[in-house]
Design a protein around this motif. Sequence first.
Motif, short mmCIF file in Angstrom:
data_model
loop_
_atom_site.label_atom_id
_atom_site.label_comp_id
_atom_site.label_asym_id
_atom_site.label_seq_id
_atom_site.Cartn_x
_atom_site.Cartn_y
_atom_site.Cartn_z
N UNK A 142 0.84 -1.20 0.00
CA UNK A 142 0.00 0.00 0.00
C UNK A 142 0.87 1.25 0.00
N UNK A 143 0.58 2.15 -0.90
CA UNK A 143 1.30 3.42 -0.98
C UNK A 143 0.27 4.53 -1.15
N UNK A 144 0.43 5.57 -0.36
CA UNK A 144 -0.52 6.69 -0.36
C UNK A 144 0.22 7.97 -0.65
N UNK A 145 -0.48 8.89 -1.28
CA UNK A 145 -0.02 10.27 -1.42
C UNK A 145 -1.02 11.18 -0.71
N UNK A 146 -0.47 12.13 0.04
CA UNK A 146 -1.27 13.14 0.72
C UNK A 146 -0.66 14.50 0.43
N UNK A 147 -1.45 15.53 0.66
CA UNK A 147 -0.94 16.89 0.48
C UNK A 147 -1.47 17.78 1.59
N UNK A 148 -0.60 18.68 2.03
CA UNK A 148 -1.02 19.68 3.00
C UNK A 148 -0.74 21.06 2.43
N UNK A 185 -4.71 12.14 -1.43
CA UNK A 185 -4.72 12.28 -2.88
C UNK A 185 -5.08 10.96 -3.56
N UNK A 186 -4.24 9.93 -3.30
CA UNK A 186 -4.58 8.64 -3.88
C UNK A 186 -3.87 7.50 -3.17
N UNK A 187 -4.30 6.29 -3.51
CA UNK A 187 -3.85 5.07 -2.87
C UNK A 187 -3.55 4.02 -3.93
N UNK A 188 -2.32 3.50 -3.88
CA UNK A 188 -1.93 2.38 -4.73
C UNK A 188 -1.92 1.09 -3.91
N UNK A 210 -5.95 2.11 -6.30
CA UNK A 210 -7.11 1.63 -5.56
C UNK A 210 -8.15 2.72 -5.38
N UNK A 211 -7.66 3.94 -5.17
CA UNK A 211 -8.55 5.07 -4.89
C UNK A 211 -7.82 6.34 -5.28
N UNK A 212 -8.33 7.04 -6.25
CA UNK A 212 -7.69 8.32 -6.65
C UNK A 212 -8.69 9.46 -6.51
N UNK A 213 -9.61 9.30 -5.59
CA UNK A 213 -10.67 10.29 -5.42
C UNK A 213 -10.19 11.65 -4.94
N UNK A 214 -8.99 11.71 -4.38
CA UNK A 214 -8.49 12.96 -3.86
C UNK A 214 -7.64 13.75 -4.83
N UNK A 244 -13.95 -1.22 8.57
CA UNK A 244 -13.32 -2.21 9.42
C UNK A 244 -11.95 -2.62 8.89
N UNK A 245 -11.59 -2.14 7.75
CA UNK A 245 -10.31 -2.54 7.18
C UNK A 245 -9.15 -1.80 7.79
N UNK A 246 -7.98 -2.35 7.67
CA UNK A 246 -6.78 -1.72 8.20
C UNK A 246 -6.14 -0.78 7.20
N UNK A 247 -6.58 -0.80 5.99
CA UNK A 247 -6.00 0.10 5.00
C UNK A 247 -7.05 1.14 4.65
N UNK A 248 -6.69 1.99 3.76
CA UNK A 248 -7.65 3.02 3.38
C UNK A 248 -7.13 4.39 3.76
N UNK A 249 -7.78 5.40 3.21
CA UNK A 249 -7.27 6.75 3.38
C UNK A 249 -7.55 7.28 4.77
N UNK A 250 -6.54 7.99 5.27
CA UNK A 250 -6.66 8.68 6.54
C UNK A 250 -7.32 10.03 6.30
N UNK A 251 -8.24 10.38 7.19
CA UNK A 251 -8.86 11.70 7.15
C UNK A 251 -8.34 12.45 8.36
N UNK A 252 -7.64 13.56 8.10
CA UNK A 252 -6.92 14.28 9.14
C UNK A 252 -7.65 15.53 9.60
#
Lengths: 113, 115
Positions: free
Chosen positions: A31-37, A46-49, A55-59, B97-105
């Motif tokens: 799992x690899x994520x990109x975030x931005x502040x 931003x997105x999730x690989x 997997x999710x590029x909704x951001x 319930x998953x351990x992965x997924x986007x964090x909301x800060x």
Amino acid sequence: EAGVTQFPSHSVIEKGQTVTLRCDPISGHDNLYWYRRVMGKEIKFLLHFVKESKQDESGMPNNRFLAERTGGTYSTLKVQPAELEDSGVYFCASSQEWEPGAFFGQGTRLTVV
Amino acid sequence: AQSVSQHNHHVILSEAASLELGCNYSYGGTVNLFWYVQYPGQHLQLLLKYFSGDPLVKGIKGFEAEFIKSKFSFNLRKPSVQWSDTAEYFCAFIHGSGNTGKLIFGQGTTLQVKP
């Protein structure tokens, strides 16, 4: 064990130019994520690989942003052409499937002038 | 909309004072909750997390947080802060319930501890 590393640590570019940010996740993390502040605001997803698949590029803000993860190892985030509002700190994070939360890199501070 | 509200943006304390940073999340389903810390010049580090079980969670460096489901809160506490706790603190959640997924800060709280 090496942590998540990001290159470069800082980048200053002119509006209209192209910048490519790189992230090397912890070895073996699928799992690899990109975030931005953006300054003064919250860190936003931003997105999730998962491996090489998005997997999710909704951001992702718009089509000026392109993320890739060829071979499921390192990832790049390209901004082309950069705009002033793209300035901020770009974070990368990685995790195993069974590992709660994520490990973050130090971030790349992007300044568009 | 899913969001996290951190009530204090900037907190200044003297050493040995007690700390409580507020965090409320907006989501009606199951959540996994986190506090991250970013020390000056360093990367974001996980301070503690809540997934299930005892709602009082203990983390590193003497920090703890309590999940109160009825209040949608996950406040961070430390009985006695040190100068080295000067940092920015972020509350976050993952829904589901998953351990992965986007964090909301949340927006983050800057803590300055005076020696």
